[in-house]
Write a protein that holds these residues in place. Structure first.
Motif, mmCIF file in Angstrom:
data_model
loop_
_atom_site.group_PDB
_atom_site.id
_atom_site.type_symbol
_atom_site.label_atom_id
_atom_site.label_comp_id
_atom_site.label_asym_id
_atom_site.label_seq_id
_atom_site.Cartn_x
_atom_site.Cartn_y
_atom_site.Cartn_z
ATOM 1 N N LYS A 1 7.146 3.279 1.762
ATOM 2 C CA LYS A 1 7.377 2.117 0.834
ATOM 3 C C LYS A 1 6.586 0.768 1.847
ATOM 4 N N SER A 2 5.841 -0.038 1.257
ATOM 5 C CA SER A 2 5.180 -0.928 1.776
ATOM 6 C C SER A 2 6.144 -1.952 2.577
ATOM 7 N N PHE A 3 6.071 -2.416 3.634
ATOM 8 C CA PHE A 3 6.976 -3.522 4.239
ATOM 9 C C PHE A 3 6.708 -4.849 4.151
ATOM 10 N N THR A 4 5.600 -5.202 3.863
ATOM 11 C CA THR A 4 4.963 -6.274 3.713
ATOM 12 C C THR A 4 4.627 -7.011 2.240
ATOM 13 N N TYR A 5 4.613 -5.959 1.291
ATOM 14 C CA TYR A 5 4.141 -6.360 -0.145
ATOM 15 C C TYR A 5 5.285 -6.889 -0.620
ATOM 16 N N LYS A 6 5.075 -8.190 -1.225
ATOM 17 C CA LYS A 6 6.011 -8.952 -1.864
ATOM 18 C C LYS A 6 5.866 -8.930 -3.464
ATOM 19 N N GLY A 7 7.040 -8.934 -4.019
ATOM 20 C CA GLY A 7 6.982 -8.887 -5.662
ATOM 21 C C GLY A 7 6.928 -7.575 -6.216
ATOM 22 N N LEU A 8 6.528 -7.475 -7.520
ATOM 23 C CA LEU A 8 6.318 -6.310 -8.316
ATOM 24 C C LEU A 8 4.862 -6.024 -7.990
ATOM 25 N N CYS A 9 4.605 -4.576 -8.139
ATOM 26 C CA CYS A 9 3.315 -4.135 -7.798
ATOM 27 C C CYS A 9 2.971 -3.670 -9.309
ATOM 28 N N VAL A 10 1.854 -4.536 -9.461
ATOM 29 C CA VAL A 10 0.899 -4.599 -10.697
ATOM 30 C C VAL A 10 -0.454 -3.814 -10.741
ATOM 31 N N HIS A 11 -1.137 -4.079 -9.455
ATOM 32 C CA HIS A 11 -2.477 -3.644 -9.365
ATOM 33 C C HIS A 11 -2.442 -2.750 -8.094
ATOM 34 N N ASP A 12 -3.028 -1.504 -8.151
ATOM 35 C CA ASP A 12 -3.244 -0.686 -7.190
ATOM 36 C C ASP A 12 -4.017 -1.178 -6.030
ATOM 37 N N ARG A 13 -5.120 -2.057 -6.245
ATOM 38 C CA ARG A 13 -6.093 -2.678 -5.433
ATOM 39 C C ARG A 13 -5.308 -3.579 -4.437
ATOM 40 N N ASN A 14 -4.464 -4.225 -5.133
ATOM 41 C CA ASN A 14 -3.622 -5.160 -4.226
ATOM 42 C C ASN A 14 -2.704 -4.396 -3.194
ATOM 43 N N CYS A 15 -2.333 -3.631 -3.705
ATOM 44 C CA CYS A 15 -1.295 -2.719 -2.868
ATOM 45 C C CYS A 15 -2.036 -1.938 -1.904
ATOM 46 N N ALA A 16 -3.002 -1.386 -2.356
ATOM 47 C CA ALA A 16 -4.099 -0.620 -1.116
ATOM 48 C C ALA A 16 -4.454 -1.711 -0.086
ATOM 49 N N ASN A 17 -4.773 -2.733 -0.406
ATOM 50 C CA ASN A 17 -5.158 -3.945 0.619
ATOM 51 C C ASN A 17 -4.137 -4.026 1.461
#
Length: 80
Positions: free
Chosen positions: A37-53
Motif C-alpha cells: 500500500k502506498s505510504f504517501t498517497y492521500k485520499g481516495l484512489c480514483v485514477h491509476d495514473r496518479n497512483c502510478a506516479n
C-alpha cells in the motif's frame, strides 16, 4: 508390412517428442510481484495514473487503484 508400420510409428513418436520439446522451450516463468500500500498517497484512489506516479516516487515500478468507491486505495508493485 510390419516393418513399414514400425517405421511409421517410430517417426510419429520422434515427431511428438520434437513438438513437446519445442513447446517446453517457449514457456517462460513469470516473475513474482511484491505489492505494498502506498505510504504517501492521500485520499481516495480514483485514477491509476496518479497512483502510478506516486508509486514511482516511492521506488516502485507501477501502481494501481484497488477497492470499490469509498474504499479505493493506491497499491504499488515491483518485482520481488
Amino acid at each position: 508390412m510390419a516393418r513399414l508400420l514400425s517405421s511409421v510409428s517410430t517417426i510419429f513418436v520422434m515427431f511428438l517428442l520434437l513438438v513437446v520439446t519445442e513447446m517446453g522451450a517457449n514457456m517462460v516463468a513469470e516473475a513474482r510481484s511484491c505489492i505494498s500500500k502506498s505510504f504517501t498517497y492521500k485520499g481516495l484512489c480514483v485514477h491509476d495514473r496518479n497512483c502510478a506516479n506516486v508509486c514511482r516516487t516511492e521506488g516502485f515500478v507501477e501502481g494501481h487503484c484497488r477497492g470499490f468507491a469509498f474504499g479505493s486505495r493506491c497499491f504499488c508493485y515491483k518485482p520481488c
